[in-house]
Design a protein around this motif. Sequence first.
Motif, short mmCIF file in Angstrom:
data_model
loop_
_atom_site.label_atom_id
_atom_site.label_comp_id
_atom_site.label_asym_id
_atom_site.label_seq_id
_atom_site.Cartn_x
_atom_site.Cartn_y
_atom_site.Cartn_z
N HIS A 18 -18.95 -34.73 2.62
CA HIS A 18 -20.23 -34.50 1.95
C HIS A 18 -19.93 -34.42 0.46
N GLN B 69 -18.80 -32.01 -9.72
CA GLN B 69 -18.91 -32.91 -8.58
C GLN B 69 -17.78 -32.56 -7.63
N TYR C 136 -16.50 -32.44 -0.06
CA TYR C 136 -16.20 -31.48 1.01
C TYR C 136 -15.82 -32.25 2.27
N ILE D 175 -26.63 -25.37 3.48
CA ILE D 175 -26.93 -25.55 2.06
C ILE D 175 -28.40 -25.83 1.80
N LYS D 176 -29.18 -26.02 2.86
CA LYS D 176 -30.63 -26.18 2.69
C LYS D 176 -31.32 -24.83 2.54
N ALA E 177 -21.14 -33.30 -3.10
CA ALA E 177 -22.10 -32.41 -3.76
C ALA E 177 -22.03 -32.58 -5.27
N SER F 250 -23.68 -31.21 -8.96
CA SER F 250 -24.50 -30.24 -9.68
C SER F 250 -24.46 -30.58 -11.17
N GLY G 269 -25.27 -22.16 -1.70
CA GLY G 269 -24.72 -23.39 -2.25
C GLY G 269 -23.55 -23.86 -1.40
N PRO G 270 -22.97 -25.01 -1.75
CA PRO G 270 -21.86 -25.55 -0.96
C PRO G 270 -20.66 -24.61 -0.83
N ARG H 238 -24.54 -28.84 6.23
CA ARG H 238 -25.75 -29.34 5.58
C ARG H 238 -26.97 -28.49 5.93
#
Length: 203
Positions: free
Chosen positions: A50, A58, A61, A76-77, A52, A54, A82-83, A73
């Motif tokens: 994944h 960057q 994962y 983190i929703k 991520a 911000s 956060g990740p 996932r």
Amino acid sequence: MIGRLNGKLIVKQAPQLMVDIQGVGYDLLAPMSTFYQLPELNQGVVLHTHFAVSETSQQLYGFINEKDRDFFRLLIKINGVGPKMAVGIMSMETADIVRCVAQDNVTALVKVPGVGKKTAERLIIEMRDKLKAWDIPSAAGAGAAELVSVPSQSSIVAEAESALIALGYKPVEAAKAVSKVASDDITRAEELIRLALRSMIPA
């Protein structure tokens, strides 16, 4: 977007790892659920990823299977997760997280570094319906590691303590948790980390 990596594992220091693919090293962060199943260094590994992004960073994962990535996932929703916090939450066994949500066990969740009471309560509320039919994958899958060497007990303890500190625990907490569960029968740092985390975050 990078969704999958297939290469040689050249760095394994929780929560960081690096995979070499034709001379290019991919730096990743991974939850302990993945570290428990990694092969030894310089062995082949397949990771689902994944990416991520911000405003300030960057980060890639890595996960040993798609189910763990899907779980990440979902986390983190949740507002406020956060990740990096999701990686910390996944230091718990997936089955234990599901159990905490089902039992409204805020006490266990707030023991994860960085997770406060409000975040834990929000996680339980938002994840409850999503996890009702969650299928917990077996840790003995194709990605499980095979023992090829037995490191010294002192190096296992040191690696376990370093991993817990990297996850956000204080050095004193890490040392205490590791010493509590350390045994000559434990021959892999991953197993010692797993036991230490379970002693600190009972579900």
